[in-house]
Design a protein around this motif. Structure first.
Motif, PDB file in Angstrom:
ATOM      1  N   HIS A   1       0.629  -1.233  -0.153  1.00 19.05           N
ATOM      2  CA  HIS A   1      -0.042   0.051  -0.066  1.00 19.05           C
ATOM      3  C   HIS A   1       0.897   1.343  -0.124  1.00 19.05           C
ATOM      4  O   HIS A   1       1.977   1.097   0.494  1.00 19.05           O
ATOM      5  N   PRO A   2       0.581   2.443  -0.517  1.00 19.86           N
ATOM      6  CA  PRO A   2       1.192   3.574  -0.612  1.00 19.86           C
ATOM      7  C   PRO A   2       1.465   4.101   1.031  1.00 19.86           C
ATOM      8  O   PRO A   2       0.609   3.733   1.719  1.00 19.86           O
TER       9      PRO A   2
ATOM     10  N   GLN B   1      -4.156   4.690  -1.988  1.00 26.57           N
ATOM     11  CA  GLN B   1      -4.526   3.364  -2.350  1.00 26.57           C
ATOM     12  C   GLN B   1      -4.377   3.193  -3.634  1.00 26.57           C
ATOM     13  O   GLN B   1      -4.876   4.149  -4.459  1.00 26.57           O
ATOM     14  N   TYR B   2      -4.081   2.088  -4.259  1.00 20.66           N
ATOM     15  CA  TYR B   2      -3.639   1.946  -5.275  1.00 20.66           C
ATOM     16  C   TYR B   2      -5.050   1.733  -6.376  1.00 20.66           C
ATOM     17  O   TYR B   2      -5.242   1.906  -7.632  1.00 20.66           O
TER      18      TYR B   2
ATOM     19  N   ALA C   1       5.650   1.934  -6.186  1.00 16.45           N
ATOM     20  CA  ALA C   1       4.304   1.587  -6.603  1.00 16.45           C
ATOM     21  C   ALA C   1       4.659   0.576  -7.851  1.00 16.45           C
ATOM     22  O   ALA C   1       3.626  -0.406  -8.330  1.00 16.45           O
TER      23      ALA C   1
ATOM     24  N   ASP D   1       5.324  -2.988  -6.318  1.00 16.55           N
ATOM     25  CA  ASP D   1       3.918  -3.215  -5.906  1.00 16.55           C
ATOM     26  C   ASP D   1       3.109  -3.957  -6.791  1.00 16.55           C
ATOM     27  O   ASP D   1       2.321  -4.945  -6.349  1.00 16.55           O
ATOM     28  N   VAL D   2       2.567  -2.988  -7.826  1.00 18.43           N
ATOM     29  CA  VAL D   2       1.556  -3.284  -8.725  1.00 18.43           C
ATOM     30  C   VAL D   2       1.915  -4.584  -9.521  1.00 18.43           C
ATOM     31  O   VAL D   2       1.317  -5.422  -9.882  1.00 18.43           O
TER      32      VAL D   2
ATOM     33  N   LEU E   1      -6.606   4.345  -8.704  1.00 17.17           N
ATOM     34  CA  LEU E   1      -6.188   4.335  -9.936  1.00 17.17           C
ATOM     35  C   LEU E   1      -7.330   3.942 -10.847  1.00 17.17           C
ATOM     36  O   LEU E   1      -7.503   4.205 -12.190  1.00 17.17           O
TER      37      LEU E   1
ATOM     38  N   GLY F   1       0.129  -7.432  -6.002  1.00 18.07           N
ATOM     39  CA  GLY F   1      -0.178  -7.133  -7.416  1.00 18.07           C
ATOM     40  C   GLY F   1      -0.212  -8.108  -8.518  1.00 18.07           C
ATOM     41  O   GLY F   1      -0.892  -8.192  -9.409  1.00 18.07           O
TER      42      GLY F   1
ATOM     43  N   LEU G   1       4.763   8.886  -9.199  1.00 15.28           N
ATOM     44  CA  LEU G   1       5.708   7.935  -9.036  1.00 15.28           C
ATOM     45  C   LEU G   1       6.975   8.432  -8.851  1.00 15.28           C
ATOM     46  O   LEU G   1       7.817   7.555  -7.976  1.00 15.28           O
TER      47      LEU G   1
ATOM     48  N   PHE H   1      -3.697   8.435  -5.253  1.00 14.91           N
ATOM     49  CA  PHE H   1      -2.502   7.445  -5.556  1.00 14.91           C
ATOM     50  C   PHE H   1      -1.814   7.230  -4.434  1.00 14.91           C
ATOM     51  O   PHE H   1      -1.583   5.777  -4.292  1.00 14.91           O
TER      52      PHE H   1
ATOM     53  N   TRP I   1       6.486   7.985  -4.945  1.00 17.74           N
ATOM     54  CA  TRP I   1       6.643   6.747  -4.479  1.00 17.74           C
ATOM     55  C   TRP I   1       6.887   5.947  -5.566  1.00 17.74           C
ATOM     56  O   TRP I   1       6.211   5.091  -6.175  1.00 17.74           O
TER      57      TRP I   1
END
Length: 629
Positions: free
Chosen positions: A174-175, A299-300, A347, A350-351, A303, A357, A341, A296, A344
């Motif tokens: 998570h961010p 929480q992803y 990401a 993570d994704v 998006l 992800g 980006l 962003f 962070w």
């Protein structure tokens, strides 16, 4: 070329006229409010107080925590030590900071930090930092109550240490924004972990959604999108429907980032509406980009909504031949993505490469396999959280459908109006047609992104729980109030505020049927038991990472040993830390009771008393008081 130039001139005239209408509408609205003074916002204030009071009432009743909620506190407050590991209670970086960086004064600490940075820059892999070793033990060791307290709370030494939060969260899928906010609250209330500390952030986020509803209603009324008086009704009603819903209560009680995520989605939508109707997208889009970045960083899943709304907006701009705005809008969103980006960069990992992800992308690759069941499950959650208990919302839906069909049939037979006139509520004139087109565009911006988010979240979510679709609950409230307001407008009800009665009734029913999710009532008894036996050590037998549910208890026992059943069966060291005669054993629900008691007998301890049975614990735990033989 002449036709193109002529079209561009007309577009400029339409845009300038739209901005003028937007400005005049807001000037009139402000003049009306200023003429009434504070009374002009009295109903808004009362509704906000009602929502805040209801959410505070539920927050005050919360006793226990979900495992992820306590993990939120740990990632926010454990200084450079993101995970509790039974064989390594102090991480490598945490140990380095304590022994090599932190000094007796700020000057000494700063000097050590600069020296370490120079060492890393010069020697890289051979530097002291990268060569530093943590203390790793062959078997789980005892962890003191003070250590557990340091995991989840903040003291003067590590308050407002945002670098530590950033480091901790880089290993979490998570961010960091929500964790940074929770760390800020924890720094203000040092040494404490209380439900209100996390719930307060969520309550503010929900009230922020309500303020967005109020602003949206006034904006739509000022622009002529809604009939006079119905803009305020829309805002107040949406506040009541959402703020008094099970969805808002659940978002408040769950100390995670999903309440804040809901706010960013609503704010992102309202800002799009405002710019679409008047300001346009050619001006300064910094606020719009800032909201995109903050969403962003929260929480992803933001998006999913952001891309959907951006796609709808881009298509509408292209179809309206607003090419200059389209270019500015795309550039703004691209700039926001670059900033996000840059702030962070983890990401990408993570994704595309992280466990969650990869799992989400794998679910997406499954296509329609099991998709209908997931849609059905999330659809039930959505209806329940927006309308109330499962036993109530089918009746409400049937009644609403019957009344709507009967009303439409009666109205059209009596007036014999066209479909366009019925939808717009006015005779088709040149201005009315423009407002109808604006309504159509706004409905697309409201519905399509929400539907896309629902479809994608239903496919990508790792668990069938409400948290992943919480951002849809406020949009459901707006949709409900648009239907109610439209029905009252069609039937030409003079007392517009009667539309708020169904909203109040819906909120009361929803809250009354709330089943207590995320309250974990009954945990206070388990925590009090830990307080009664705080002079004894505790052995926690767990599976996976289930001990995170019990971190509050571990801050009360003298010491705690985190052990799986297999580790206890193979343990070579004495079980009790100092040969204590008595100790408390906490057995998690997934651990076999017979094998656990046999393993304790091997180590010389038998059960003297059952302090808490599984059916009495909100987590299914069993507490034993054991004595040495």
């Amino acid at each position: 070329m002449e036709r193109r130039a002529e079209g561009m001139d007309i577009g400029r005239e339409e845009m300038s006229g739209g901005r003028l209408l937007w400005g005049m509408g807001w000037i009139k609205a402000r003049e009306r409010a200023a003429g009434l003074g504070i009374k002009g916002y009295l109903w808004e204030l009362l509704v906000l107080l009602c929502v805040a009071g209801t959410l505070c009432f539920f927050a005050a009743r919360k006793e226990g925590y979900h495992m992820d909620e306590l993990l939120s506190f740990e990632l926010s407050n454990a200084e450079f030590n993101p995970w509790i590991v039974s064989t390594q209670p102090v991480g490598r970086l945490a140990k380095f900071v304590r022994e090599e960086i932190r000094g007796e004064s700020f000057q000494e600490t700063w000097f050590n930090l600069v020296s370490t940075m120079k060492d890393v820059a010069s020697n890289r892999g051979e530097s002291r930092l990268l060569q530093y070793k943590a203390d790793v033990y062959p078997e789980p060791i005892w962890i003191s109550a003070q250590q557990f307290k340091e995991y989840i709370t903040v003291d003067e030494r590590d308050s407002f240490n945002y670098l530590s939060v950033y480091f901790n969260v880089k290993d979490d899928p998570h961010p960091p924004l929500y964790y940074l906010l929770l760390h800020t609250v924890s720094s203000l209330f040092q040494g404490k972990v209380e439900p209100v500390m996390g719930c307060a952030i969520n309550i503010l986020a929900i009230l922020g959604c309500c303020l967005c509803f109020l602003r949206l209603g006034r904006l739509l009324e000022a622009q002529g999108i809604l009939p006079v008086g119905y803009g305020r009704i829309l805002g107040l009603g949406a506040c009541l429907v959402y703020g008094l819903s099970q969805g808002a209560v659940a978002a408040t009680l769950l100390i995670r980032m999903y309440g804040l995520l809901s706010f960013w989605c609503v704010a992102f939508f309202v800002m799009h509406v405002r710019r679409w109707l008047g300001e346009g997208f050619c001006g300064n889009n910094k606020r719009l980009g800032t909201v995109a970045v903050l969403g962003f960083l929260t929480q992803y899943f933001f998006l999913l909504y952001c891309f959907a709304l951006a796609a709808v907006t881009a298509v509408l701009l292209w179809r309206g031949r607003r090419y200059r705005e389209l270019k500015a809008y795309v550039c703004s969103m691209a700039a926001a993505a670059a900033v996000g980006l840059a702030l962070w960069p983890f990401a990408v990992k993570d994704v595309f490469f992280g466990d969650r992800g990869v799992e989400a992308l794998g679910s997406l690759g499954e296509g329609l396999s099991g998709y209908s069941l997931r849609l059905q499950a999330f659809g039930g959650i959505l209806m329940e959280r927006c309308l109330g208990g499962r036993a109530v919302f089918p009746v409400l839906i049937c009644l609403a459908a019957i009344l709507a069909a009967a009303g439409i049939l009666w109205w059209r037979r009596r007036r014999k109006i066209t479909a366009g006139e019925f939808l717009s509520g006015e005779k088709i004139t040149e201005g009315g047609e423009a407002r109808r087109d604006a309504r159509r565009a706004l409905l697309l911006m409201l519905l399509l992104p929400a539907v896309c988010y629902f479809l994608l979240a239903a496919r990508l979510s790792p668990f069938l729980v409400d948290r992943y679709i919480m951002p849809l609950f406020p949009f459901g409230a707006m949709g409900i109030m648009l239907l109610l307001g439209g029905a009252f407008s069609v039937f030409q009800v003079r007392k517009k505020y009667l539309a708020l009665l169904p909203a109040v009734a819906l909120g009361v029913v929803s809250v009354a049927f709330y089943e207590g999710d995320y309250l974990y009532q009954g945990y206070d008894r388990q925590a009090e038991t830990a307080g009664l036996y705080q002079d004894l050590p505790c052995v926690c037998l767990y599976e996976d990472v289930g001990y995170y549910y019990n971190l509050i208890e571990f801050t009360r026992y003298q010491e705690t040993l985190l052990s799986t059943l297999s580790e206890l069966q193979c343990r070579q060291e004495p079980l009790a830390p100092n040969g204590e005669v008595c100790l408390v054993v906490l057995r998690k629900a997934g651990v076999d009771e017979k094998e656990a008691l046999e393993a304790l007998l091997v180590h010389g301890y038998r059960v003297e008393q059952v302090l808490l049975r599984a059916e009495e614990s909100v987590y299914g735990d069993t507490l034993y008081l054991c004595v040495g033989q």
